[in-house]
Design a protein around this motif. Structure first.
Motif, PDB file in Angstrom:
ATOM      1  N   ASP A  74       0.702  -1.221   0.011  1.00  0.00           N
ATOM      2  CA  ASP A  74      -0.020  -0.247  -0.104  1.00  0.00           C
ATOM      3  C   ASP A  74       0.912   1.109   0.038  1.00  0.00           C
ATOM      4  O   ASP A  74       0.497   2.240  -0.754  1.00  0.00           O
ATOM      5  CB  ASP A  74      -1.119   0.137   1.177  1.00  0.00           C
ATOM      6  N   ASN A  82       2.231   1.815  -3.496  1.00  0.00           N
ATOM      7  CA  ASN A  82       1.251   2.047  -4.385  1.00  0.00           C
ATOM      8  C   ASN A  82       0.659   3.573  -4.349  1.00  0.00           C
ATOM      9  O   ASN A  82       0.684   4.411  -5.283  1.00  0.00           O
ATOM     10  CB  ASN A  82      -0.069   1.318  -4.335  1.00  0.00           C
ATOM     11  N   THR A  83       0.685   4.227  -2.968  1.00  0.00           N
ATOM     12  CA  THR A  83       0.581   5.477  -2.608  1.00  0.00           C
ATOM     13  C   THR A  83       1.591   6.519  -3.055  1.00  0.00           C
ATOM     14  O   THR A  83       1.229   7.478  -3.605  1.00  0.00           O
ATOM     15  CB  THR A  83       0.338   5.518  -1.199  1.00  0.00           C
ATOM     16  N   LYS A  84       2.895   5.910  -3.066  1.00  0.00           N
ATOM     17  CA  LYS A  84       3.973   6.791  -3.350  1.00  0.00           C
ATOM     18  C   LYS A  84       3.799   6.818  -4.825  1.00  0.00           C
ATOM     19  O   LYS A  84       4.121   8.192  -5.183  1.00  0.00           O
ATOM     20  CB  LYS A  84       5.245   6.146  -3.109  1.00  0.00           C
ATOM     21  N   ALA A 110       1.125   6.851  -6.603  1.00  0.00           N
ATOM     22  CA  ALA A 110      -0.014   7.537  -7.014  1.00  0.00           C
ATOM     23  C   ALA A 110       0.061   9.198  -6.884  1.00  0.00           C
ATOM     24  O   ALA A 110      -0.525   9.818  -7.627  1.00  0.00           O
ATOM     25  CB  ALA A 110      -1.247   7.132  -6.248  1.00  0.00           C
ATOM     26  N   LYS A 111       0.777   9.151  -5.642  1.00  0.00           N
ATOM     27  CA  LYS A 111       1.291  10.807  -5.511  1.00  0.00           C
ATOM     28  C   LYS A 111       2.085  11.310  -6.698  1.00  0.00           C
ATOM     29  O   LYS A 111       2.059  12.626  -6.944  1.00  0.00           O
ATOM     30  CB  LYS A 111       1.982  10.861  -4.301  1.00  0.00           C
TER      31      LYS A 111
END
Length: 928
Positions: A496, A499-501, A503-504
């Motif tokens: 997660d 994935n967040t990294k 997405a940013k």
């Protein structure tokens, strides 16, 4: 019920209900019924608005305010007794009108050749049989087949669909394809219904069967085209400015005419009739007959240079408008980016890999910590590439003619194919060794796609790819360092975080997983009974492929040039907020502080709020067609000159509304191209910047031309003023015919040469000209009338007295006729001609040294200089012509005097420019 309401109903109805309502069947219409409906609904075409006739377009080139002024000037010249002059002025007007029309005609031909039409043929059921029909013959109720690569010819309801992905960017601006299937899902945003497909979009992957529910102008494609056609294009800023300039010049010319009329009566005591004719001659002398040809030539040469830089201009006046542009509203996909989804990272639980190379060309490799890796030695990487390549329906083919990749499928899957190629993965061999035996297509509920492959007689493998959140919950195990172990909460958190990294950063992550299933003896029965739930459960998580549509390599420099030129760029895209902002910040379009406004937020904003928001850094994401139009019109209300780019049908209204509409030539729809003023033949934002530079150059050249021709009016007027205000004691030093010789003869070609001057250094470091700025501004007036003009007046006046001194003046009165008088007036004419040689060179730059741009770099100016010297010599040496123009053969000393004139005038001006540069602190590299 309206067509729009019908479409909404068809989306929620079952396929059988839709077929029943359209009075058709799953095997289509009969040929007789289709012909009947074709008569009722008309051809499936986008009807273009009736444009102006060729005759009207032709006549417009002869009826502008400046053209009318020249027609009147011709009449005045004839009335004043100079028939030849009147005819010459009319010829200038006629030649310019023909030239302008020809340029516009050629531009229209080039544009028409670029227009991409809707697909020509479609597989349609008629009388129960599948036939190939021209797409223009489709009618509501027709049932037709679709496969990957097909363009969709009508708005339709799906009745069958297998793994279908549709590229709707032409309508929505969204670069990620939409999944389509028979079951209804409203989706998010406009045109997002899962079972409706729209004309002008393209099948990226899969196959399907659909029934036409709207054709021609009743399609969404047609509605936006109709909205675009209702708009009227405003008069271009250049056309408005030329009208303003015409009024200025008319006032000056008439004012001078009146002054000379009054002076000739009171000071010289001319009869009213003679004074009137004299005044008319002065009025004609002050009208720049060469302005229209120079404008047309400058614009035409700008068009030619822009065409070489991949920008096709449809209207000549649009060239200069580009130079005024203060804001560019740009689409993202394909304009700022390459429109080629590219995997740039691969993430596994143990390692993160970097993938080099961009686009759909296998020109990169995979790195770990900066070192190239062999995927065969990296178990997770090898497994992830294998899953991504096998679970894939797309093909990437290289065009043999132009070397460009052709995608048969979706951009996302194409990126995975290229990743496999970079890894050296032999997909053909893999498909042969591990054939696909079953597949579960992607749908919006599961957000994943699965394929089943036979590894050997005893083992089947399920390959799964899709949304991370929807795959990771199906995973019991994870592969790490070549081993499979149970997945833990720490593993899930690490996945997660990664994935967040991404997405940013505006990157898109795609998860990959797999599962091995023991093969049963009756394998076909096992496959028939294998459900999605069973296949996609108890998966082993492998990793993430991370991708993005990379910026064009040249976009960074283009954006920098825009910022240096004080041109604001606003991204207006159908893509997500995160992706839009990530790209904008990456290429330097905006800072990280830029405000991102979505279509939903924009809808809720008042006009005042939007006007205020547009003054700061802003990005628009997920916008609808009418919202693009709203953004452009609000910017115009803020006083901006707006260029708007686009390729889709949804962009057409904004393209038409903008001061400059810029359509994409490669990916653009015919509606977008028809609405635009300029078409980019390479779909490249950098080409817009090059076109803006040309536009600025055109405007700058018009001012140089104006300065040059107005300069000669001063030394033409001063001799006449000496005659009038001396009460006739100083004979007229220059006749009306000699004045007109300068205006229509010697000045013409050098002036046209100035219209072809190339851009000065630093022209893109200046801000766009103010909207209320004029061609004849303070700088032009100062240079033409109070600097160049006075210097030339002093030189020409000195030349007049130079001859008379040699012949006994002031001991004897100034000659009013005879050989001495003819020689004196000839010298005045010659002094103006040779002063204009220096002025032509001086006008080539505003502040830069002529040496910096190249003394001989503009051959047209030098051809003009040679021409005016030859013409002057012809006028002084040709019997018959001498009497008409009151000239005579000059002496050797006269010629030496004349040839010496340009040198000091040229050097004095170069010194002034050098002082000006020092005063303003302008470096040689940033001269403008």
């Amino acid at each position: 019920m309206s067509v729009t309401e019908k479409k909404a109903q068809y989306a929620t109805d079952s396929p059988d209900e839709v077929l029943k309502d359209l009075n058709t069947t799953a095997t289509g219409l009969s040929e007789a019924e289709a012909k009947k409906r074709l008569t009722q609904y008309g051809d499936n075409t986008i009807t273009k608005a009736q444009g102006e006739s060729r005759f009207k377009a032709f006549i417009k080139n002869f009826t502008s305010l400046m053209a009318i002024l020249l027609w009147v000037s011709g009449f005045v010249a004839i009335f004043s007794g100079t028939l030849e002059l009147g005819i010459a002025i009319w010829l200038v007007d006629i030649i310019n009108g023909l030239f302008s029309y020809w340029q516009q005609f050629q531009a229209k031909k080039a544009t028409d050749s670029l227009m991409a039409m809707l697909p020509t043929y479609t597989q349609v059921y008629r009388d129960g049989k599948l036939e190939q029909k021209n797409a223009t013959e489709l009618v509501p109720g027709d049932v037709f087949m679709l496969q990957a690569g097909n363009s969709i010819p009508v708005d339709a309801r799906l009745i069958e669909a297998t793994s279908m992905q549709v590229d709707q960017s032409a309508l929505t601006g969204e670069s990620v394809p939409e999944s389509k299937f028979v079951k209804y899902d409203p989706g998010e945003g406009q045109f997002a219904e899962s079972n409706l497909i729209y004309a002008g979009t393209t099948i990226g992957a899969g196959t399907g069967k659909a029934v036409a529910i709207a054709t021609g102008m009743h399609t969404e494609f047609g509605k936006i085209a109709a909205l675009t056609q209702q708009q009227k294009k405003a008069k271009s800023p250049l056309a408005i400015e030329l009208d303003h300039l015409t009024r200025q010049i008319s006032i000056i010319a008439i004012g001078i005419g009146i002054a000379f009329f009054v002076a000739s009566i009171f000071f010289v005591h001319y009869p009213v009739a003679k004074a009137f004719i004299f005044a008319l001659g002065m009025i004609v002398a002050f009208i720049p007959e060469g302005l229209l040809p120079t404008v047309s030539l400058s614009l035409a040469q700008g068009v030619t240079r822009m065409a070489k830089k991949h920008a096709l201009v449809k209207d000549l006046n649009s060239v200069e408008t580009l130079g005024e542009t203060t804001v560019i509203c740009s689409d993202k996909t394909g304009t700022l980016t390459q429109n080629q989804m590219t995997v740039n990272h691969v993430w596994t639980r143990s390692k993160e890999y970097i993938v080099t190379g961009q686009g759909y060309v296998n020109n990169g490799h995979i790195e770990l910590a900066g070192q190239k890796v062999d995927p065969a030695k990296e178990p997770e990487l090898n497994r992830l590439i294998s899953v991504s390549a096998l679970n894939n329906d797309t093909q990437v083919q290289q065009d043999k003619d132009n070397g460009k990749p052709k995608i048969l499928g979706t951009p996302t899957e194409a990126a995975l194919i290229i990743l496999a190629q970079k890894a050296g993965y032999d997909l053909a061999a893999a498909n042969k060794e591990t054939p696909r035996v079953k597949e579960f297509s992607f749908d919006s509920d599961r957000k994943r796609m699965s394929t089943v492959h036979q590894i050997n007689d005893s083992t089947l493998a399920v390959c799964v790819k899709g949304s991370l959140s929807d795959i990771v919950h199906q995973c019991d195990t994870i592969q790490v360092d070549g081993k499979i172990r149970p997945i833990t909460d720490d593993d899930r958190r690490a996945i997660d975080v990664a994935n967040t990294k991404y997405a940013k950063l505006g990157l898109r992550s795609l998860a990959a997983a797999y599962r091995e299933i023991p093969a049963e003896s009756d394998q076909q029965k096992q496959l028939d009974n294998l459900t999605i739930e069973e296949a996609e459960n108890h998966l082993t998580f492998v990793g993430l492929t991370v991708m993005a549509d990379p910026p064009r390599p040249e976009i960074y420099d283009a954006v920098k040039k825009c910022h240096e030129a004080n041109i604001k760029i606003i991204m207006v895209t159908g893509d997500s907020s995160l992706t839009a902002k990530s790209i904008a910040v990456k290429i330097g379009l905006t800072s990280d502080k830029a405000r991102v406004v979505t279509g939903t937020e924009l809808e809720a904003m008042s006009e005042a709020e939007l006007q205020d928001a547009l003054k700061g850094e802003i990005i628009f994401a997920r916008v609808a067609p009418e919202q693009k139009y709203k953004i452009v019109s609000t910017l115009q209300k803020n006083g901006e000159i707006v260029a708007s780019t686009g390729d889709g049908v949804n962009d057409a209204p904004a393209l038409k509304k903008a001061d400059i509409g810029v359509a994409m030539g490669v990916t653009g729809t015919d509606v977008a191209k028809d609405a635009a003023d300029m078409i980019l033949t390479d779909d490249n934002f950098a080409s817009i910047v090059a076109a803006i530079e040309e536009g600025r150059t055109v405007y700058s050249n018009l001012q140089k031309f104006l300065t040059y021709i107005l300069t000669s009016n001063v030394p033409e007027a001063v001799p006449s003023a000496l005659f009038l205000f001396s009460g006739g004691l100083i004979p007229l030093p220059m006749t009306v015919m000699q004045i007109l010789t300068v205006d229509l003869g010697t000045d013409m070609l050098p002036a046209l040469g100035l219209g072809s001057e190339r851009a000065e250094p630093g022209i893109m470091q200046q801000p766009p000209r103010a909207k209320n700025a004029h061609l004849m501004n303070k700088s032009v007036v100062w240079k033409a009338f109070l600097w160049y003009g006075l210097i030339s007046s002093a030189v020409s006046t000195f030349a007049y007295f130079f001859v008379n001194v040699q012949n006994g003046w002031p001991s004897i009165a100034l000659a009013a006729s005879g050989q001495v008088y003819s020689r004196a007036t000839t010298m005045v004419l010659g002094a103006i001609v040779f002063s204009q040689i220096a002025n032509a060179l001086n006008c080539r730059t505003k502040t830069a040294s002529v040496m910096q741009v190249g003394l001989f770099s503009n051959r047209r100016v030098w051809y003009g200089i040679v021409f005016e010297v030859i013409l002057f010599a012809f006028l002084t040496m040709t019997p018959g012509v001498q009497e008409l123009f009151n000239t005579t053969v000059l002496q050797g000393s006269d010629w030496l005097f004349l040839f010496a004139i340009p040198i000091p005038i040229f050097l004095i001006e170069q010194l002034r420019k050098w002082i000006d540069r020092r005063r303003l602190g302008i470096t040689s590299k940033a001269v403008a």
